[in-house]
Design a protein around this motif. Structure first.
Motif, PDB file in Angstrom:
ATOM      1  N   LEU A 162       4.635   0.650   8.152  1.00 28.84           N
ATOM      2  CA  LEU A 162       4.842   0.068   6.327  1.00 28.84           C
ATOM      3  C   LEU A 162       5.332   1.570   5.145  1.00 28.84           C
ATOM      4  O   LEU A 162       5.865   1.469   4.760  1.00 28.84           O
ATOM      5  N   PHE A 163       4.136   1.596   5.098  1.00 25.38           N
ATOM      6  CA  PHE A 163       3.790   2.946   4.272  1.00 25.38           C
ATOM      7  C   PHE A 163       4.755   4.163   4.235  1.00 25.38           C
ATOM      8  O   PHE A 163       5.063   4.820   3.701  1.00 25.38           O
ATOM      9  N   PRO A 164       5.012   4.649   5.321  1.00 31.46           N
ATOM     10  CA  PRO A 164       6.034   5.514   4.632  1.00 31.46           C
ATOM     11  C   PRO A 164       7.490   4.871   4.982  1.00 31.46           C
ATOM     12  O   PRO A 164       7.836   5.903   4.083  1.00 31.46           O
ATOM     13  N   VAL A 165       8.079   3.955   4.821  1.00 35.36           N
ATOM     14  CA  VAL A 165       9.320   3.831   4.390  1.00 35.36           C
ATOM     15  C   VAL A 165       9.474   3.517   3.170  1.00 35.36           C
ATOM     16  O   VAL A 165       9.560   3.147   2.023  1.00 35.36           O
ATOM     17  N   LEU A 166       7.620   2.415   2.723  1.00 35.46           N
ATOM     18  CA  LEU A 166       8.139   2.021   1.709  1.00 35.46           C
ATOM     19  C   LEU A 166       7.832   3.049   0.196  1.00 35.46           C
ATOM     20  O   LEU A 166       8.729   2.739  -0.996  1.00 35.46           O
ATOM     21  N   LEU A 167       6.719   3.827   0.801  1.00 34.29           N
ATOM     22  CA  LEU A 167       7.000   5.266  -0.067  1.00 34.29           C
ATOM     23  C   LEU A 167       8.433   6.015  -0.137  1.00 34.29           C
ATOM     24  O   LEU A 167       8.372   6.765  -1.573  1.00 34.29           O
ATOM     25  N   ALA A 168       8.597   6.381   0.527  1.00 38.46           N
ATOM     26  CA  ALA A 168       9.862   7.440   1.046  1.00 38.46           C
ATOM     27  C   ALA A 168      10.872   6.415   0.112  1.00 38.46           C
ATOM     28  O   ALA A 168      11.739   7.130  -0.496  1.00 38.46           O
ATOM     29  N   THR A 169      10.776   4.821   0.100  1.00 41.49           N
ATOM     30  CA  THR A 169      11.923   4.273  -0.609  1.00 41.49           C
ATOM     31  C   THR A 169      11.829   4.638  -2.237  1.00 41.49           C
ATOM     32  O   THR A 169      12.566   4.592  -3.168  1.00 41.49           O
ATOM     33  N   ILE A 170      10.332   4.478  -2.604  1.00 39.85           N
ATOM     34  CA  ILE A 170      10.054   3.915  -4.111  1.00 39.85           C
ATOM     35  C   ILE A 170      10.366   5.855  -4.577  1.00 39.85           C
ATOM     36  O   ILE A 170      10.823   5.788  -5.092  1.00 39.85           O
TER      37      ILE A 170
END
Length: 283
Positions: A162-170
């Protein structure tokens, strides 16, 4: 008789010349292929050759590091008799389900947090705390809460992806050029239009970076999830082969996982090139 020989010799020389030309063209084609492959894969090829030679000649213990041909033979045998096909399907189902949930939750949440600074400031501390907590460390907690079945395995993979996708999107949303947004507002574009025409397209390259990282993480966590309380899956086969000292099969399953990771990364790169042609550098 002399006339026939004089007629035959030119044809023979012509055929010989054509063969030499074909060999020359083939040689230049082979040299071109090698020139394109060696800069990218020369070190990998050298490593594989060294592995094969060192194992066959006894420089390393072949019982611990079998030759590549033995590893590939064991892998092919288990694929041909169907022993690994069910494991591949189950592993892809687990990692694919977790990855899909990470995409469905991570991208919308990242787009929302990237646009609203107050929301990001409120959620960022707890997200950073969760991100710095190892998914493997939390796996016993997930087992206590969700049991030892499929749910806990999928959830631990989801947690890590979850976190790689979330942080890259932000990060992709926050890096959008503000001049483009101001220009769109100048021409009368509303917030939905600015999001659809400016923010989302400009964030897609960064989102794909997060997707590629998450796909790799999903396969890495898959091994750990399948090593505990599983009786099917590629990770289970790695541990089972190690317990039974089937070292060629163990390395074969590891190579299979590496191939699946490369295939997933190549698929995402191809999709990114299709969707983000405007961001590709011109040659």
């Amino acid at each position: 008789m002399a006339y026939e020989i004089n007629q035959t010799l030119p044809r023979s020389f012509g055929q010989l010349k054509n063969r030499e030309s074909s060999v020359s063209v083939l040689g230049s084609h082979v040299r071109g292929v090698l020139a394109s492959l060696l800069p990218h894969y020369g070190l990998l090829i050298s490593f594989l050759v060294l592995w094969q030679v060192s194992s066959t000649r006894g420089w390393v213990n072949p019982a611990v590091f079998p030759p590549l041909n033995v590893i590939l033979s064991a892998l092919w045998t288990n694929l041909a008799n169907g022993a690994l096909l069910d494991d591949i399907a189950i592993s892809l189902q687990r990692s694919g389900t977790a990855f899909a949930f990470a995409v469905v939750i991570g991208i919308p949440l990242g787009l929302f947090m990237g646009q609203f600074r107050l929301v990001e400031q409120a959620l960022d501390p707890i997200l950073q705390l969760f991100r710095q907590t190892s998914a493997l460390a939390l796996y016993p907690v997930f087992i206590l809460l969700l049991g030892l079945g499929e749910t806990s395995k999928i959830f631990v993979i989801f947690w890590a992806t979850l976190f790689p996708v979330l942080l890259a999107t932000i990060g992709g949303v926050k890096e959008v050029d503000q001049k483009l947004i101001e220009m769109a507002r100048t021409y009368g574009a509303g917030a939905p239009t600015i999001f659809r025409r400016v923010i989302l397209p400009a964030s897609v390259p960064a989102i794909f970076v997060g997707l590629r990282l998450s796909a790799t993480t999903a396969l890495l966590l898959l091994i750990a999830a399948e090593m505990i309380g599983a009786n099917k899956g590629i990770g289970f086969q790695v541990m089972n082969a190690q317990y039974n000292f089937q070292i060629p099969l163990m390395f074969g399953a590891i190579l299979l996982l590496a191939f699946l990771g490369l295939a997933a990364n190549a698929l995402l790169v191809l999709l990114q090139r299709r969707l983000c042609r405007w961001s590709q550098p011109s040659r």
